[in-house]
Design a protein around this motif. Structure first.
Motif, PDB file in Angstrom:
ATOM      1  N   ILE A  45      37.640  17.139 -33.682  1.00 35.10           N
ATOM      2  CA  ILE A  45      37.704  15.743 -33.249  1.00 35.10           C
ATOM      3  C   ILE A  45      37.885  15.714 -31.731  1.00 35.10           C
ATOM      4  CG2 ILE A  45      38.871  13.534 -33.514  1.00 35.10           C
ATOM      5  CD1 ILE A  45      37.499  14.610 -36.057  1.00 35.10           C
ATOM      6  N   LEU A  46      36.900  15.189 -31.040  1.00 34.14           N
ATOM      7  CA  LEU A  46      36.993  15.007 -29.594  1.00 34.14           C
ATOM      8  C   LEU A  46      37.652  13.674 -29.257  1.00 34.14           C
ATOM      9  CD1 LEU A  46      33.448  16.315 -28.598  1.00 34.14           C
ATOM     10  CD2 LEU A  46      35.595  17.594 -28.727  1.00 34.14           C
ATOM     11  N   SER A  47      37.309  12.639 -30.021  1.00 36.83           N
ATOM     12  CA  SER A  47      37.944  11.330 -29.882  1.00 36.83           C
ATOM     13  C   SER A  47      37.861  10.634 -31.232  1.00 36.83           C
ATOM     14  CB  SER A  47      37.247  10.483 -28.822  1.00 36.83           C
ATOM     15  OG  SER A  47      37.758   9.161 -28.839  1.00 36.83           O
ATOM     16  N   PRO A  48      38.973  10.052 -31.711  1.00 35.51           N
ATOM     17  CA  PRO A  48      38.926   9.353 -32.990  1.00 35.51           C
ATOM     18  C   PRO A  48      38.492   7.897 -32.888  1.00 35.51           C
ATOM     19  CG  PRO A  48      41.167   9.416 -32.208  1.00 35.51           C
ATOM     20  CD  PRO A  48      40.337  10.159 -31.183  1.00 35.51           C
ATOM     21  N   GLY A  49      38.302   7.396 -31.651  1.00 33.23           N
ATOM     22  CA  GLY A  49      38.078   5.964 -31.514  1.00 33.23           C
ATOM     23  C   GLY A  49      39.361   5.212 -31.847  1.00 33.23           C
ATOM     24  N   PRO A  50      39.266   3.913 -32.154  1.00 36.52           N
ATOM     25  CA  PRO A  50      40.466   3.136 -32.481  1.00 36.52           C
ATOM     26  C   PRO A  50      41.254   3.705 -33.654  1.00 36.52           C
ATOM     27  CG  PRO A  50      38.633   1.670 -32.031  1.00 36.52           C
ATOM     28  CD  PRO A  50      38.059   3.047 -32.081  1.00 36.52           C
ATOM     29  N   GLY A  90      33.518   4.602 -31.889  1.00 33.74           N
ATOM     30  CA  GLY A  90      34.246   5.400 -30.903  1.00 33.74           C
ATOM     31  C   GLY A  90      34.497   6.836 -31.296  1.00 33.74           C
ATOM     32  N   LEU A  91      34.106   7.227 -32.509  1.00 28.25           N
ATOM     33  CA  LEU A  91      34.339   8.601 -32.957  1.00 28.25           C
ATOM     34  C   LEU A  91      33.432   9.573 -32.218  1.00 28.25           C
ATOM     35  CD1 LEU A  91      35.681  10.521 -35.131  1.00 28.25           C
ATOM     36  CD2 LEU A  91      33.617  10.099 -36.496  1.00 28.25           C
ATOM     37  N   ARG A  92      33.990  10.707 -31.785  1.00 28.06           N
ATOM     38  CA  ARG A  92      33.214  11.802 -31.228  1.00 28.06           C
ATOM     39  C   ARG A  92      33.698  13.100 -31.860  1.00 28.06           C
ATOM     40  NH1 ARG A  92      34.558  12.771 -26.180  1.00 28.06           N
ATOM     41  NH2 ARG A  92      32.720  14.058 -25.797  1.00 28.06           N
ATOM     42  N   ILE A  93      32.746  13.873 -32.381  1.00 21.52           N
ATOM     43  CA  ILE A  93      33.101  15.144 -33.029  1.00 21.52           C
ATOM     44  C   ILE A  93      32.155  16.250 -32.553  1.00 21.52           C
ATOM     45  CG2 ILE A  93      34.040  14.016 -35.069  1.00 21.52           C
ATOM     46  CD1 ILE A  93      30.787  15.849 -35.496  1.00 21.52           C
ATOM     47  N   PRO A 143      40.856  19.305 -45.758  1.00 23.17           N
ATOM     48  CA  PRO A 143      42.281  19.390 -45.425  1.00 23.17           C
ATOM     49  C   PRO A 143      43.072  19.513 -46.723  1.00 23.17           C
ATOM     50  CG  PRO A 143      41.562  17.123 -45.312  1.00 23.17           C
ATOM     51  CD  PRO A 143      40.321  17.948 -45.552  1.00 23.17           C
ATOM     52  N   PRO A 144      44.334  19.919 -46.663  1.00 24.70           N
ATOM     53  CA  PRO A 144      45.109  20.078 -47.897  1.00 24.70           C
ATOM     54  C   PRO A 144      45.209  18.761 -48.670  1.00 24.70           C
ATOM     55  CG  PRO A 144      46.219  21.151 -46.070  1.00 24.70           C
ATOM     56  CD  PRO A 144      45.088  20.367 -45.479  1.00 24.70           C
ATOM     57  N   PRO A 145      44.984  18.766 -49.988  1.00 23.25           N
ATOM     58  CA  PRO A 145      45.119  17.537 -50.775  1.00 23.25           C
ATOM     59  C   PRO A 145      46.580  17.175 -51.008  1.00 23.25           C
ATOM     60  CG  PRO A 145      44.555  19.363 -52.205  1.00 23.25           C
ATOM     61  CD  PRO A 145      44.533  19.906 -50.802  1.00 23.25           C
ATOM     62  N   ALA A 146      46.820  15.894 -51.291  1.00 24.94           N
ATOM     63  CA  ALA A 146      48.146  15.402 -51.664  1.00 24.94           C
ATOM     64  C   ALA A 146      47.986  14.514 -52.888  1.00 24.94           C
ATOM     65  CB  ALA A 146      48.776  14.619 -50.515  1.00 24.94           C
ATOM     66  N   GLN A 168      43.339  12.912 -34.553  1.00 29.36           N
ATOM     67  CA  GLN A 168      43.663  12.888 -33.140  1.00 29.36           C
ATOM     68  C   GLN A 168      42.752  13.865 -32.394  1.00 29.36           C
ATOM     69  OE1 GLN A 168      45.871  10.798 -31.816  1.00 29.36           O
ATOM     70  NE2 GLN A 168      46.446   9.995 -33.841  1.00 29.36           N
ATOM     71  N   PRO A 169      42.573  13.688 -31.077  1.00 31.20           N
ATOM     72  CA  PRO A 169      41.798  14.670 -30.312  1.00 31.20           C
ATOM     73  C   PRO A 169      42.381  16.074 -30.501  1.00 31.20           C
ATOM     74  CG  PRO A 169      42.219  12.730 -28.976  1.00 31.20           C
ATOM     75  CD  PRO A 169      43.033  12.570 -30.233  1.00 31.20           C
ATOM     76  N   GLY A 170      41.505  17.010 -30.749  1.00 33.90           N
ATOM     77  CA  GLY A 170      41.941  18.387 -30.959  1.00 33.90           C
ATOM     78  C   GLY A 170      42.130  18.760 -32.413  1.00 33.90           C
ATOM     79  N   THR A 171      42.108  17.773 -33.335  1.00 30.34           N
ATOM     80  CA  THR A 171      42.186  18.095 -34.761  1.00 30.34           C
ATOM     81  C   THR A 171      40.950  18.881 -35.179  1.00 30.34           C
ATOM     82  OG1 THR A 171      43.434  16.075 -35.223  1.00 30.34           O
ATOM     83  CG2 THR A 171      42.349  17.129 -37.082  1.00 30.34           C
TER      84      THR A 171
END
Length: 303
Positions: free
Chosen positions: A12-17, A67-70, A137-140, A158-161
């Protein structure tokens, strides 16, 4: 475009809002205070998965207001670059891969280190990004959905995820495009009156079905605060907390309705004047702030 022995992940580079991981939810836990959650527009999430050969319930990204960037990181186990497919559905918005425009509602090839960017939707609110093999990702409680109210599931992105991607489980379906109508500018939702419509006078019930309402900026996955005429109660007594469902149209003391969405509380103490028909819930999940809404009565009992 895929390989059986590879390591893939989305950065994730940017998640947007707001961007979250969503699948079709975790039903069956409301007795423990956890709503089903899941995609606010499950029809769009399911379509994105079908377009690239995933089961409909596969986890994907729900991007709110663009706004999402990946960036894709995908390599064979021997270190050579690999590639895969993604699909975008839901609220139509400008989308680019490495600056080149790409279309929604069809498979999009993505190579190692490619960057995808989403602009602001022209209609609707939520755009879905599915990747072949699915996010892992791990389920819950049996789901990978993010529930903003209970805090269950992965944290908002978040950025960096970095999100791991699973291996493909089926062949590509061979569909180039699945055309869909965009969300409307004015949203019409069918509702079942009740269960507490008898707490309101006849004028208020007529107003619910004749007035034009507007979604306010107080809008998220939990619900939408709606502006319009004041709905008048005929009872001023307290209502014991009772169960809530997605689509419940609850009226607090100020007379301004709140439309509950997928991360709704499981109980509430204000009267519910009506409940949105379950087939219109995906449409409700696309209502952006400022949009006009109309409610229409649906008198057949729920099944």
């Amino acid at each position: 475009m895929t390989a059986t022995a590879r390591d893939c992940r989305l950065e994730i580079l940017s998640p947007g809002p707001l961007a979250t991981v969503q699948d079709l939810g975790r039903p069956g836990w409301s007795h423990l205070g956890v709503s089903a959650s899941g995609a606010a527009d499950p029809d769009s999430l399911a379509l994105a998965n079908r377009l690239i050969g995933n089961p409909e319930n596969t986890a994907a990204i729900e991007a709110t207001w663009g706004g999402l960037r990946i960036r894709l990181h995908c390599r064979h186990r021997n270190g050579t670059p690999s590639a895969t497919y993604i699909a975008l559905t839901g609220a139509p918005c400008p989308a680019t891969v490495n600056g080149r425009p790409v279309a929604l509602n069809g498979p999009i090839p993505l190579n190692d280190t490619d960057t995808l960017a989403l602009g602001t939707p022209q209609r609707g609110l939520r755009t879905y990004l599915a990747i072949r093999g699915g996010l892992q990702p791990p389920p819950a409680l049996g789901s990978r959905s993010t529930d903003l109210l209970s805090g269950t599931g992965p944290a908002p992105l978040q950025p960096g995820t970095h999100l791991p991607v699973g291996p493909p489980t089926a062949a590509m379906p061979g569909v180039d495009l699945a055309p869909r109508n965009p969300p409307p500018q004015e949203f019409t939702l069918r509702v079942w009156p009740g269960p507490r419509d008898d707490w309101f006078d006849t004028t208020s019930l007529n107003t619910l079905f004749t007035a034009q309402w507007q979604a306010t900026n107080h809008t998220n996955r939990i619900g939408i605060r709606i502006e319009g005429p004041t709905l008048i109660r005929t009872r001023n007594t307290e209502l014991p907390a009772e169960g809530m469902v997605p689509g419940a149209l609850q009226v607090p003391p100020n007379g301004k309705p709140v439309l509950f969405l997928t991360d709704h509380p499981v109980t509430g103490g204000y009267p519910v004047i009506a409940v949105v028909h379950h087939t219109d819930l995906p449409l409700a999940g696309q209502i952006p702030p400022g949009a006009h809404i109309r409610f229409r009565p649906h008198h057949n009992p729920p099944t």
